[in-house]
Design an enzyme around this catalytic site. Structure first.
Site, PDB file in Angstrom:
ATOM      1  N   HIS A 443       3.947   7.780  12.993  1.00 50.12           N
ATOM      2  CA  HIS A 443       4.650   8.788  14.224  1.00 50.12           C
ATOM      3  C   HIS A 443       3.453   9.580  14.492  1.00 50.12           C
ATOM      4  CE1 HIS A 443       9.297   6.978  12.295  1.00 50.12           C
ATOM      5  NE2 HIS A 443       7.566   5.450  13.130  1.00 50.12           N
ATOM      6  N   HIS A 486      11.606   9.027  15.963  1.00 49.91           N
ATOM      7  CA  HIS A 486      10.794   7.447  15.391  1.00 49.91           C
ATOM      8  C   HIS A 486      10.224   7.510  17.469  1.00 49.91           C
ATOM      9  CE1 HIS A 486      12.218   5.419  12.760  1.00 49.91           C
ATOM     10  NE2 HIS A 486      13.785   6.090  12.820  1.00 49.91           N
TER      11      HIS A 486
END
Length: 506
Positions: A443, A486
């Site tokens: 991420h 996310h």
């Protein structure tokens, strides 16, 4: 990178000289790139060319399937996978759609990005979303949603018993709690919904939109305009080139932020059927309890030391005062604004539950840089993970919280005690385990940050590269604050807003 260009010079794949003219050139048909391409080409009077080094795999059954499997410290080699295909990372990600927390987006504005905050991005987050609410079976299983938090085109007992309450919807800006997590899936077909499927496939027949496969190796620069470099095109042929600096920005590739992650497995008493689309997002208060004031005070006292170390890590390219300001804002998010600082996300393997957990705001930032002028696909990535004990302590605290949940009924009736560490393990045992097993979540943000130039920024609030008049960057690298959850969810919102900025600036 995205430019409005009068003429684009390129070499076709056959390497025969060929000149074509487009209004917009996009380098990369990734998650954000296809959003931009779709929105710009809505105007039939402009032409858009996208060049992508990877293949078009929209019809690949492995890609479209709803199935997904999950993957350091102590000098271990960590994997940094990328989606080298039309659709980018949305082709290969875990399909979980979590936008992040309001205070984290508002921190963009505190760092100097005017008009970038939760309120300005919330509508863009919903713009491209076709939300399918829970069906009857999902509602019975405990899935909840708030329709107002979306675009329209299990038992909660365990977590509640240890102080983490349920939340109706994870994407309303306050995701603290236990909740069902939306996924970028066609629910009924169990089919992945990537940016290639959602933004490109419906419009791929537009005559003013073209996607070609190739590598952008060099930007062609026209004469400067008002002391700003003007991009006029690119070459798509591999060449051995020298790199001439048009606008010096030492922050390029620095400040790479990622989540620190760990996986712990629990065997199940009986074979479990179905998915477990539940996320638990906790704050520092949840994880640390009465230890929080001590850690908050001790870590704040070390910010200037951490800032100096971060500056040294960059070779002095970014000064310590810059890091001190950024670290103070991040520290306030954790300990004053009480944002969610970790996510716990279980995956059902039938005979086991694999619990993925990661922390959101580590202070051990890293870097990515070009290795050589001919190794574009092989950059030098230094994860620099756990260079600070604070980051280990936070992951340990979250792991302890997760362990307590799986040791509490009714979860404890479904799983066997994990064989990793006992419930009375010491901090030293947990630290050793984290250093040996923790890693990254992919991420990644902030390597091409949307920040003021004096804070190490690369692009301004209009996403233009400093020192240029018509070159922009729109991808996850411009996000200056790591976000809860996310990357894909917030990136769609950033790309939708960017498309409006480009259209209004043309």
């Amino acid at each position: 990178m995205y430019s409005r260009i009068s003429t684009v010079a390129l070499l076709a794949r056959a390497l025969s000289d060929q000149a074509e003219s487009y209004d917009y050139l996009l380098a990369g048909a990734g998650t954000a790139g296809l959003v931009i391409a779709c929105r710009l080409s809505e105007n039939p009077k402009v032409s858009v060319l996208v060049i992508e080094s990877g293949p078009d795999v929209r019809n690949d059954g492995v890609v479209t399937s709803g199935n997904f499997s999950f993957t350091g410290a102590n000098d271990r080699v960590l994997s940094y996978r990328a989606g080298k295909a039309v659709g980018g990372r949305s082709i290969v990600n875990g399909m979980v759609y979590i936008r992040g927390e309001q205070a984290q987006f508002d921190a963009f504005e505190k760092l100097g990005d005017s008009e970038w905050n939760w309120d300005s991005l919330f509508s863009y987050g919903k713009k491209g979303e076709r939300f399918e609410g829970p069906d009857t079976a999902q509602k019975t299983a405990g899935v909840t949603a708030n329709p107002a938090d979306h675009g329209t085109n299990g038992s909660l007992t365990t977590w509640k018993s240890i102080g983490v309450n349920p939340v109706t919807d994870i994407n309303g800006g306050n995701p603290h709690g236990f909740v069902s997590a939306p996924q970028t899936l066609d629910r009924d077909k169990i089919r992945r919904s990537s940016s290639a499927a959602a933004y490109y496939k419906p419009v791929d027949s537009r005559p003013n939109l073209k996607v070609i496969q190739g590598n952008m190796k060099r930007i062609i620069w026209a004469n400067e305009k008002k002391n700003r470099a003007v991009a006029s095109g690119f070459y798509a042929k591999e060449e051995k080139l020298g790199v001439k600096v048009k606008s010096a920005m030492p922050g390029v590739g620095e400040n790479m932020q990622d989540h620190n992650a760990m996986v712990i497995g629990y065997g199940t008493a009986n074979t479990l059927v179905g998915d477990t689309p539940f996320a638990t997002l906790v704050t520092a208060q949840d994880a640390l309890g009465n230890k929080m004031p001590v850690l908050a005070a001790s870590s704040r006292s070390q910010i200037s030391t951490w800032a100096q170390a971060a500056s040294t890590y960059t070779g002095g390219a970014i000064d310590a005062k810059t890091y001190e300001k950024r670290f103070q804002i991040q520290h306030d998010l954790i300990f004053k604004q009480n944002v969610t600082i970790a996510e716990l996300f279980p995956t059902n393997l039938g005979s086991a539950i694999v619990s993925q957990l990661w922390t959101t705001h580590p202070f051990s930032w890293s870097s990515v840089h070009l290795k050589s002028l001919v190794s574009f696909d092989d950059p030098v990535i230094d994860p620099n993970i756990f260079s600070l004990q604070f980051d280990i302590d936070m992951l340990v605290a979250v792991a302890r919280k997760e362990q307590k949940a799986y040791s509490t009924p009714p979860l404890s009736t479904f799983v066997a005690p994990n064989q990793v560490l006992p419930t009375n393990a010491t901090d030293e045992q947990w630290t050793a385990y984290v250093q040996a097993n923790a890693g990254n979540t992919l991420h990644v943000v902030d390597t091409c940050a949307m920040l003021p130039l004096d804070l190490g920024g690369i692009v301004d609030s209009k996403l233009k590269v400093y020192g240029t008049s018509n070159m922009r960057v729109v991808d996850a690298s411009v996000i200056p604050v790591e976000l809860t959850g996310h990357t894909t969810g917030p990136l769609y919102a950033v790309a939708e807003k960017a498309a409006d900025i480009i259209n209004n600036d043309s």
